[in-house]
Design a protein around this motif. Structure first.
Motif, PDB file in Angstrom:
ATOM      1  N   GLN A  63       0.831  -1.207   0.000  1.00 20.12           N
ATOM      2  CA  GLN A  63       0.000   0.000   0.000  1.00 20.12           C
ATOM      3  C   GLN A  63       0.862   1.252   0.000  1.00 20.12           C
ATOM      4  O   GLN A  63       2.039   1.211   0.321  1.00 20.12           O
ATOM      5  CB  GLN A  63      -0.944   0.003   1.196  1.00 20.12           C
ATOM      6  N   THR A  65       0.569   5.710   0.797  1.00 18.98           N
ATOM      7  CA  THR A  65      -0.226   6.747   1.431  1.00 18.98           C
ATOM      8  C   THR A  65       0.213   8.111   0.922  1.00 18.98           C
ATOM      9  O   THR A  65       1.378   8.298   0.572  1.00 18.98           O
ATOM     10  CB  THR A  65      -0.099   6.703   2.974  1.00 18.98           C
ATOM     11  N   VAL A 100      -1.276   6.228  10.646  1.00 19.64           N
ATOM     12  CA  VAL A 100      -1.013   5.992   9.222  1.00 19.64           C
ATOM     13  C   VAL A 100      -0.433   4.589   9.013  1.00 19.64           C
ATOM     14  O   VAL A 100      -0.692   3.951   7.989  1.00 19.64           O
ATOM     15  CB  VAL A 100      -0.069   7.072   8.645  1.00 19.64           C
ATOM     16  N   ASP A 103      -3.507   2.460   8.965  1.00 18.00           N
ATOM     17  CA  ASP A 103      -4.509   2.805   7.956  1.00 18.00           C
ATOM     18  C   ASP A 103      -3.931   3.854   7.022  1.00 18.00           C
ATOM     19  O   ASP A 103      -3.784   5.010   7.411  1.00 18.00           O
ATOM     20  CB  ASP A 103      -5.780   3.334   8.639  1.00 18.00           C
ATOM     21  N   THR A 105      -5.115   5.519   4.783  1.00 11.17           N
ATOM     22  CA  THR A 105      -5.974   6.670   4.486  1.00 11.17           C
ATOM     23  C   THR A 105      -6.004   7.673   5.633  1.00 11.17           C
ATOM     24  O   THR A 105      -6.566   8.755   5.487  1.00 11.17           O
ATOM     25  CB  THR A 105      -7.408   6.226   4.159  1.00 11.17           C
ATOM     26  N   ASN A 107      -4.739  10.517   8.268  1.00 10.22           N
ATOM     27  CA  ASN A 107      -3.933  11.722   8.100  1.00 10.22           C
ATOM     28  C   ASN A 107      -3.692  12.315   9.484  1.00 10.22           C
ATOM     29  O   ASN A 107      -4.630  12.618  10.197  1.00 10.22           O
ATOM     30  CB  ASN A 107      -4.645  12.732   7.193  1.00 10.22           C
TER      31      ASN A 107
END
Length: 180
Positions: A63, A65, A100, A103, A105, A107
């Motif tokens: 992933q 970010t 972060v 996850d 997503t 912030n």
């Protein structure tokens, strides 16, 4: 070696850098790609660095970010992960990035202050970045510190190369960042 020692799920590995490419070294100094400038500047090419974090069982593999962070955030993040406490007798410019890690997503930081030595050069607020001063990268010209009067504004999501100063179109954003 970490896996062979059965420490992978208890070990956070971080790979990053502290500066962009050293432009005075030509091709040997690296490339910032589409980002402007390099090592020693507060343009994105000098400051925005890729970071890879690996922690099986905590960070999902594969992933990416867009969350904003900086190497000073490693202090608060490592303190939080280890159960440590940050000093309370001074201002600490470090934000815990643990959300972060769990996850992509999430912030945790919306503002970032860009310094060169002790000089505040630029400030980022969300996608907006205002330059108050500018200076060339290490080993290149011009070395002279130049005030941006008026300040320069860039929208990094639309213009990551910081080519189009749009301050005249958004004076309210410049004012918000100046207040920040």
């Amino acid at each position: 070696a970490i896996r062979d020692s059965n420490l992978a799920e208890n070990t956070l590995v971080i790979f990053t850098s502290d500066n962009g490419p050293w432009l005075s070294q030509d091709a040997h100094g690296g490339s910032a790609g589409l980002l402007r400038e390099g090592k020693g500047t507060t343009w994105e090419g000098g400051m925005r660095e890729p970071t890879i974090m690996w922690w099986p069982g905590t960070i999902e593999a594969g992933q990416a970010t867009a969350a904003m962070g900086c190497t000073t955030d490693l202090l608060a993040t490592c303190a939080a992960l280890s159960g440590g406490q940050l000093p309370t007798d001074r201002v600490i410019d470090s934000v815990d990035l643990t959300p972060v890690l769990h996850d992509a997503t999430a912030n945790t930081r919306n503002e970032l202050f860009y310094y060169r030595a002790y000089e505040l050069m630029a400030v980022r607020m969300g996608p907006w970045k205002v330059h108050f001063q500018e200076q060339g990268s290490y080993g290149t010209e011009p070395k002279k510190l130049t005030k941006c009067a008026p300040p320069k504004l860039y929208h990094l999501e639309h213009d990551p190369s910081e080519r189009y100063n749009i301050a005249q179109n958004y004076p309210e954003i410049v004012a918000q960042v100046e207040q920040l």
